[in-house]
Scaffold this motif. Structure first.
Motif, mmCIF file in Angstrom:
data_model
loop_
_atom_site.group_PDB
_atom_site.id
_atom_site.type_symbol
_atom_site.label_atom_id
_atom_site.label_comp_id
_atom_site.label_asym_id
_atom_site.label_seq_id
_atom_site.Cartn_x
_atom_site.Cartn_y
_atom_site.Cartn_z
ATOM 1 N N SER A 169 41.538 8.061 47.822
ATOM 2 C CA SER A 169 42.762 8.227 48.605
ATOM 3 C C SER A 169 44.009 8.150 47.726
ATOM 4 O O SER A 169 44.965 8.878 47.956
ATOM 5 N N ASP A 170 43.976 7.321 46.684
ATOM 6 C CA ASP A 170 45.164 7.136 45.847
ATOM 7 C C ASP A 170 45.107 7.844 44.500
ATOM 8 O O ASP A 170 46.125 7.955 43.827
ATOM 9 N N HIS A 171 43.926 8.300 44.082
ATOM 10 C CA HIS A 171 43.789 8.851 42.731
ATOM 11 C C HIS A 171 43.013 10.164 42.701
ATOM 12 O O HIS A 171 42.236 10.415 41.777
ATOM 13 N N THR A 172 43.259 11.033 43.667
ATOM 14 C CA THR A 172 42.537 12.306 43.706
ATOM 15 C C THR A 172 42.832 13.153 42.476
ATOM 16 O O THR A 172 41.920 13.784 41.931
ATOM 17 N N ASP A 173 44.062 13.161 42.015
ATOM 18 C CA ASP A 173 44.397 13.927 40.808
ATOM 19 C C ASP A 173 43.727 13.336 39.577
ATOM 20 O O ASP A 173 43.267 14.070 38.698
ATOM 21 N N ASP A 174 43.650 12.009 39.511
ATOM 22 C CA ASP A 174 42.990 11.354 38.380
ATOM 23 C C ASP A 174 41.502 11.698 38.352
ATOM 24 O O ASP A 174 40.930 11.917 37.281
ATOM 25 N N ASN A 175 40.879 11.739 39.528
ATOM 26 C CA ASN A 175 39.472 12.131 39.607
ATOM 27 C C ASN A 175 39.262 13.506 38.978
ATOM 28 O O ASN A 175 38.319 13.717 38.213
ATOM 29 N N LEU A 176 40.142 14.434 39.297
ATOM 30 C CA LEU A 176 40.041 15.785 38.733
ATOM 31 C C LEU A 176 40.194 15.781 37.219
ATOM 32 O O LEU A 176 39.436 16.448 36.511
ATOM 33 N N VAL A 177 41.148 15.049 36.726
ATOM 34 C CA VAL A 177 41.366 14.973 35.278
ATOM 35 C C VAL A 177 40.103 14.437 34.598
ATOM 36 O O VAL A 177 39.642 14.987 33.588
ATOM 37 N N ILE A 178 39.538 13.378 35.163
ATOM 38 C CA ILE A 178 38.347 12.757 34.573
ATOM 39 C C ILE A 178 37.181 13.739 34.516
ATOM 40 O O ILE A 178 36.545 13.898 33.475
ATOM 41 N N VAL A 179 36.904 14.423 35.609
ATOM 42 C CA VAL A 179 35.734 15.318 35.594
ATOM 43 C C VAL A 179 35.989 16.580 34.778
ATOM 44 O O VAL A 179 35.067 17.095 34.137
ATOM 45 N N ARG A 180 37.223 17.072 34.783
ATOM 46 C CA ARG A 180 37.525 18.262 33.975
ATOM 47 C C ARG A 180 37.307 17.990 32.488
ATOM 48 O O ARG A 180 36.832 18.858 31.761
ATOM 49 N N ALA A 181 37.654 16.790 32.059
ATOM 50 C CA ALA A 181 37.486 16.435 30.645
ATOM 51 C C ALA A 181 36.051 16.037 30.307
ATOM 52 O O ALA A 181 35.707 15.931 29.136
ATOM 53 N N ALA B 283 29.948 7.115 43.846
ATOM 54 C CA ALA B 283 29.135 5.946 43.518
ATOM 55 C C ALA B 283 29.614 5.339 42.215
ATOM 56 O O ALA B 283 30.287 5.999 41.417
ATOM 57 N N LEU B 284 29.248 4.077 42.006
ATOM 58 C CA LEU B 284 29.511 3.416 40.743
ATOM 59 C C LEU B 284 28.591 2.219 40.616
ATOM 60 O O LEU B 284 28.089 1.686 41.604
ATOM 61 N N ASP B 285 28.342 1.858 39.378
ATOM 62 C CA ASP B 285 27.595 0.652 39.061
ATOM 63 C C ASP B 285 28.084 0.169 37.703
ATOM 64 O O ASP B 285 29.094 0.666 37.198
ATOM 65 N N ALA B 286 27.401 -0.771 37.111
ATOM 66 C CA ALA B 286 27.853 -1.347 35.848
ATOM 67 C C ALA B 286 27.785 -0.377 34.685
ATOM 68 O O ALA B 286 28.425 -0.594 33.659
ATOM 69 N N GLN B 287 27.039 0.722 34.833
ATOM 70 C CA GLN B 287 26.895 1.677 33.738
ATOM 71 C C GLN B 287 27.870 2.855 33.811
ATOM 72 O O GLN B 287 28.144 3.481 32.803
ATOM 73 N N GLY B 288 28.356 3.198 34.994
ATOM 74 C CA GLY B 288 29.252 4.340 35.104
ATOM 75 C C GLY B 288 29.568 4.710 36.533
ATOM 76 O O GLY B 288 29.181 4.020 37.477
ATOM 77 N N GLY B 289 30.269 5.829 36.668
ATOM 78 C CA GLY B 289 30.654 6.336 37.980
ATOM 79 C C GLY B 289 30.066 7.716 38.207
ATOM 80 O O GLY B 289 29.725 8.430 37.259
ATOM 81 N N THR B 290 29.962 8.083 39.483
ATOM 82 C CA THR B 290 29.463 9.398 39.872
ATOM 83 C C THR B 290 30.517 10.071 40.744
ATOM 84 O O THR B 290 31.066 9.448 41.654
ATOM 85 N N TRP B 291 30.771 11.338 40.434
ATOM 86 C CA TRP B 291 31.716 12.139 41.199
ATOM 87 C C TRP B 291 31.007 13.354 41.760
ATOM 88 O O TRP B 291 30.197 13.992 41.077
ATOM 89 N N VAL C 73 28.398 14.643 39.011
ATOM 90 C CA VAL C 73 28.636 14.374 37.596
ATOM 91 C C VAL C 73 28.634 12.866 37.393
ATOM 92 O O VAL C 73 29.377 12.138 38.052
ATOM 93 N N ARG C 74 27.784 12.424 36.508
ATOM 94 C CA ARG C 74 27.689 11.004 36.160
ATOM 95 C C ARG C 74 28.409 10.804 34.833
ATOM 96 O O ARG C 74 28.117 11.487 33.844
ATOM 97 N N ILE C 75 29.358 9.858 34.807
ATOM 98 C CA ILE C 75 30.130 9.588 33.595
ATOM 99 C C ILE C 75 30.004 8.098 33.266
ATOM 100 O O ILE C 75 30.373 7.248 34.074
ATOM 101 N N PRO C 76 29.473 7.798 32.085
ATOM 102 C CA PRO C 76 29.309 6.380 31.717
ATOM 103 C C PRO C 76 30.641 5.738 31.372
ATOM 104 O O PRO C 76 31.560 6.392 30.870
#
Length: 99
Positions: free
Chosen positions: A18-30, A43-51, A63-66
């Motif tokens: 809700s507050d960081h939709t643009d940041d989500n895009l930047v993260i996955v684009r990179a 999703a998220l856990d101690a190893q990373g996040g999933t978008w 996309v899973r990003i550690p």
């Protein structure tokens, strides 16, 4: 794989989506999906996040990003996401937003 309680995961996902939709895009684009037009942290856990990412041609994928730092507590999640975002900005050659 260490997990966080559902209420913590839900709160982080709600905040990111809700507050960081643009940041989500930047993260996955990179991080492998340069033509992303939509990114929702699912999703998220101690190893990373999933978008869940939707590309310009309407293809959806996960996309899973550690994380780049150890994540053991709730406060660590914020630090890890901020580091992913700042690294993504450097990768994409864009100025990060100020906090």
């Amino acid at each position: 794989m260490q997990s966080f309680p559902p209420e913590i995961v839900d709160a982080v996902l709600r905040h990111m989506n809700s507050d960081h939709t643009d940041d989500n895009l930047v993260i996955v684009r990179a991080n492998g999906v340069p033509d992303a037009v939509q990114a929702t942290m699912t999703a998220l856990d101690a190893q990373g996040g999933t978008w869940r990412v939707v590309t310009a041609d309407d293809h959806a994928t996960d996309v899973r990003i550690p994380w780049t730092i150890p994540v053991a507590e709730r406060a660590d999640i914020r630090k890890a996401v901020v580091l992913l975002y700042r690294s993504a900005c450097r990768t994409l050659g864009i100025e990060p937003r100020t906090e």
